[in-house]
Scaffold this motif. Sequence first.
Motif: not given
Lengths: 202, 138, 564
Positions: A34-36, A38-39, A41-43, A45-47, A142, A193, A197, A201
């Motif tokens: 989940g943490g991985l 998350c990282f 997803l954060l990136n 959305i940013r890029y 990633y 999941f 991703l 997407a």
Amino acid sequence: METKQHHLTIPVIKIPQGRLAMWVLIAGELVIFGGLICFYLLNRIRYPHWGEMAAHTNTFIGALNTVVLLLSSYTIVRAHQAAIKLNAAKARLWMTCTLLGGVMFLVDKSIEYAHEISEGFTFTSPKLVAAGDHVGSLFWSYYYIMTGLHGAHVLAGMTAIFIVMMQIRKGNNLHRVELVGMYWHMVDLIWIFLFPLLYIAK
Amino acid sequence: METAILKPGIQARLEDAHGPGNFTPAHNSPDHDNIVFADPATDYHGHPQYGKVLIALLALLSLSLLAGYIFSPGIAIALIFATATWKVAMVMRNFMHLKYEPLFVFIAVAAVMLIIFAFFFGVYPDITAVTHDVTYPH
Amino acid sequence: MENIHHKQSFWSKYIFSTDHKTIGTQYMIMGMIMAGVGGYLAYVFRYNLAFPGKSIPFYGMLGPQAYNAFVTIHGMIMVFWVGMPVLLSAFGNYLIPLMIGSDDMAFPTVNMLSFWIFAVSALVLLASFFVPGGAFGGGWTMYPPFSAQGYVNLNPNFFQALFSGTSLLILAVALELVAMLMGGINFLVTTINKRAKGMTAWRIPIIIWFINIAAVIFMFSVGPLVAGAFMLLFDNILGTGFYDPHRGGDPMLWEHLFWFFGHPEVYVLLLPSLGVLAEILPVFSRKPLFAYKTIIYLALASAFLSVLVWAHHQFVAGIDPRMATFFSIGTILISIPFAGIFLAFMATLWGGSIRMKVPMLWAIGFIGLFLVGGLTGLFLGSNTFDIYAHDTYFVVAHFHYTLFPDIFFGFFAAFYYWFPKFSGKELNASLGKLHFWLTFIFFNGVFFLLFFNGLAGQHRRINDYSSFSLISKEPYQTFEQIATVCAIGLMLTQFIFLYNFISSLRKTKKAVKNPWEATTLEWVADSPPPHGNFNPYPEVYRGAYDYSLPDVEDDFTPQNIPKV
């Protein structure tokens, strides 16, 4: 003289020991993945540029792998059903099917990796970096760490399934079929999941 | 309380030593290998239709693959992740038998999700909502 | 085959033992050895701070790189290789089966494996001192980009990068986390499934509750760090760009994922020691523990809050100021459940007939010192004050006033308390009191003055303050020297403990089964408990803190005594 403690205990949560331990392990692994995710997803959305990079992943193989894993989850749960009915031979048959599913997953993955590496998309993607596309190379870092870690868990799950297959030959320890099945379901879950991703997407 | 199916003779031996009752030998007791399996009648209260669950999962997968072609990007993304979440829930509830487990287990899994959300929302402003371009050629 | 009956070789009995008591002891001894190493590192850099430029006895000249490495590894060792194994693994392994009336842990072989993985992790950590480049010197927090330089600095050579101080440190931490995860699963399953007959949830002693809550907090917060540590490792040895801003990565991501674990980690370290207090205070005040259920609810509330306050370590790192407000409020709120727990402890003491034995001294000392640490934490929790105080010695003094009582006073309280059960002998009480008072005085001597240094603006992790005109003059340099002298005193005092420990083991006089007249189940077993712990296994009829019941003649009623 019987001096060992017997289970005259009241397991208040009414769940057998092995299953409880397995759930705790699964919860811990889910936090790691989940943490991985998350990282990522954060990136992601940013890029928005990562969408273009994701177009180079092979959706067909990804979907095929999803189907393979779903089917293998089905086969391992059928193995569990057989184990409940104390049918060790049938359980081993279903578990073999699951192993075949795992092998197919890994073969598909290898084909896919080979193709992507040949295009220059590697863990560090030096070609992209040299061309000035730093952000794109991060996508591939990633991609490989997420699918690589997942693949390592597929391999670990297959090893565990194989070991349990050996252990139930004489009809002992049939409860372990369920436990190893739960681990395999977790591996499947993570892929369910990962697939959208990384592959859809765009 | 869960009871185990024990090999013939073991139940009688345990009852001789401890009086009548149902025993589940402890993990490291010498009788542990004599457990054949947990009694399905008291272990689970039935089981789901695995075949139907599989078909539903494959249908959801097809839906998510088609969504990209039929819908606009925004709706497609939402639909894809909704189906992924639904598939995860179905695998957990049915294949992992989460719907037959005590509430405690569901809370543990739900807590995992909450923790990931907490991390995501705590970190979002610093990693994602960054407006300037930080990369530049080496 | 029953373990009691078959003969065990030296290897399977002492080295690869699956008995929880042996494993707990192994963790404790390993933790004590690493505490010695960590203490030595602190001695070296403290000497350097007090007397800059001088050669350090038992070391030599300390260069800047070595200073950084020593400070870094001192912190790493104390948190991961002393705090975790002693407070969580040693206490948990030793006490859980005994206090719940069970024969061993749920998974003894996994338990044995977890210790040996831990031992390997300690060796990997120590090996990092001896590789080219020496140990990592970038702070125990391992912030990139400094910690991600391996690939760049050592011009891409996979093996050189893999066997560098940075990579070995990351590997050591990863192995240690795996060992602790395995232990945590064991603790939870054992506590849930292997309790004695009659031991309902509300009859479980507080220390067992707290160790399990700590295990849960640990397991749920360590995930992102495990993933992130792999990413940092690959940045070092393969040159990926996860934390490299040039490549679109972000060092802030590491800070967040590290502290997302790092903050709950301090509560993971704190809860077992609070549990030790909860066991000791009722015994030595002959009063039931005040508000048992409330204490548990407060601990659960603090566990919930603990995962929501991590970025108070990052107030000046450039996080969004609006998030800083949120984290600041959370940090100040989280003091409330802990204050509640301490109030319950004080209410336990109030009106009790106090027996000032050595464990009680350590427990009360813990409370007093932790109060200082906790209150200074409130200052630091406010983001505005933290802008000034961050990275100064104020922070250093704060966390030593919380961690030192937590790890050392908690450990010594537990050790003096359970030693009669653990070994069947008694420790010398006079030496114990001397040990306590000297430790207490020297500890305050080291760290109290450092608050003032911090407020004067002295930053941490700097090896030479001679160019800081305000810091290198009086009185701050004197404070440094007092701190160093007291630190040396503190370390030498621990030899009193070691002497007491070893000489007591060699005494012939045996301790009575229940020397402190306590109610919990471990005192029912023999001293030391045999393999299998109890014969016969006890059944539980009451809660864990039935002291001074009105209608009973004795001033304590053990848990396994039926109601009359």
